[in-house]
Design an enzyme around this catalytic site. Structure first.
Site, PDB file in Angstrom:
ATOM      1  N   HIS A  52       0.833  -1.247  -0.079  1.00 51.12           N
ATOM      2  CA  HIS A  52      -0.012  -0.006  -0.031  1.00 51.12           C
ATOM      3  C   HIS A  52       0.927   1.211  -0.075  1.00 51.12           C
ATOM      4  CE1 HIS A  52      -3.991  -1.621   1.371  1.00 51.12           C
ATOM      5  NE2 HIS A  52      -3.389  -2.698   0.845  1.00 51.12           N
ATOM      6  N   CYS A  94      -6.574   2.432   5.515  1.00 46.10           N
ATOM      7  CA  CYS A  94      -7.265   1.053   6.049  1.00 46.10           C
ATOM      8  C   CYS A  94      -6.632   0.418   7.348  1.00 46.10           C
ATOM      9  CB  CYS A  94      -7.225  -0.029   4.805  1.00 46.10           C
ATOM     10  SG  CYS A  94      -5.254  -0.664   5.028  1.00 46.10           S
ATOM     11  N   CYS A 143      -2.896   0.202   7.248  1.00 43.28           N
ATOM     12  CA  CYS A 143      -2.147   1.192   7.221  1.00 43.28           C
ATOM     13  C   CYS A 143      -2.033   2.165   8.547  1.00 43.28           C
ATOM     14  CB  CYS A 143      -2.528   2.186   6.005  1.00 43.28           C
ATOM     15  SG  CYS A 143      -2.088   1.161   4.412  1.00 43.28           S
ATOM     16  N   GLU A 150       0.808   4.016   1.658  1.00 41.94           N
ATOM     17  CA  GLU A 150       1.168   4.272   3.044  1.00 41.94           C
ATOM     18  C   GLU A 150       2.416   3.755   3.643  1.00 41.94           C
ATOM     19  OE1 GLU A 150      -3.257   4.603   3.094  1.00 41.94           O
ATOM     20  OE2 GLU A 150      -1.756   3.674   2.127  1.00 41.94           O
TER      21      GLU A 150
END
Length: 176
Positions: A61, A91, A94, A63
């Site tokens: 992801h 999410c 993260c 992040e």
């Protein structure tokens, strides 16, 4: 949308534009267009965009990639003097990394009603049961962030429709 951090920095919009640039890189690679930048003392120390398909990793992801790059750049895992700018509400995974890295402040673009863990489904950045809480500002360039995602998914749906049309078998009535 609640603004968790009413005092926005005048530079927030420019850093979010850089996160949008990262999101566009993801889209160009066929990834869901989410981008992130980590800023420490007005210097960008980490950048990331979704690379899950490319790396074949659920962990890739934007992040997480930006936080990892920032940690390597600064030579430490505690990032309490850093701000994270991300185009989509993070999410659960993260937010867990954000809390573990002790990020000092989070600024995100648009809400994620299906998996957002900052405001939409959970409010983990302000959960008193966790060992670290942080100020959050949501809605920074939300329209631009939303448009980037909507454009990507609209093109994806159109490509699927076009592919279905070209791969369709003729019906018996059409002489197959």
């Amino acid at each position: 949308m609640r603004d968790f951090c009413p005092h926005t920095d005048p530079c927030d919009a420019s850093y979010m534009r850089l996160a949008l640039d990262e999101a566009n890189k993801a889209a160009a690679g066929g990834e869901v267009p989410v981008g992130a930048v980590v800023v420490c003392e007005s210097e960008i120390v980490g950048r990331g965009h979704n690379r899950r398909e490319e790396l074949r990793s659920a962990l890739a992801h934007a992040e997480l990639l930006a936080i990892e790059q920032a940690s390597r750049h600064l030579g430490r895992w505690r990032l309490s003097d850093c701000q994270l700018y991300v185009t989509l509400e993070p999410c659960v995974m993260c937010v867990g990394a954000i809390v573990q890295a002790r990020i000092g402040r989070l600024v995100f673009g648009c809400l994620d009603p299906k998996s957002g863990a900052v405001e939409s489904l959970y409010q983990l950045c302000d959960d008193s049961r966790l060992n670290h809480r942080l100020p959050v500002a949501g809605g920074m360039l939300a329209e631009d962030c939303t448009a980037t995602l909507e454009d990507f998914f609209s093109r994806l749906r159109q490509n699927k429709r076009d592919q279905t049309k070209t791969e369709r078998w003729p019906s018996p009535a059409e002489g197959a």
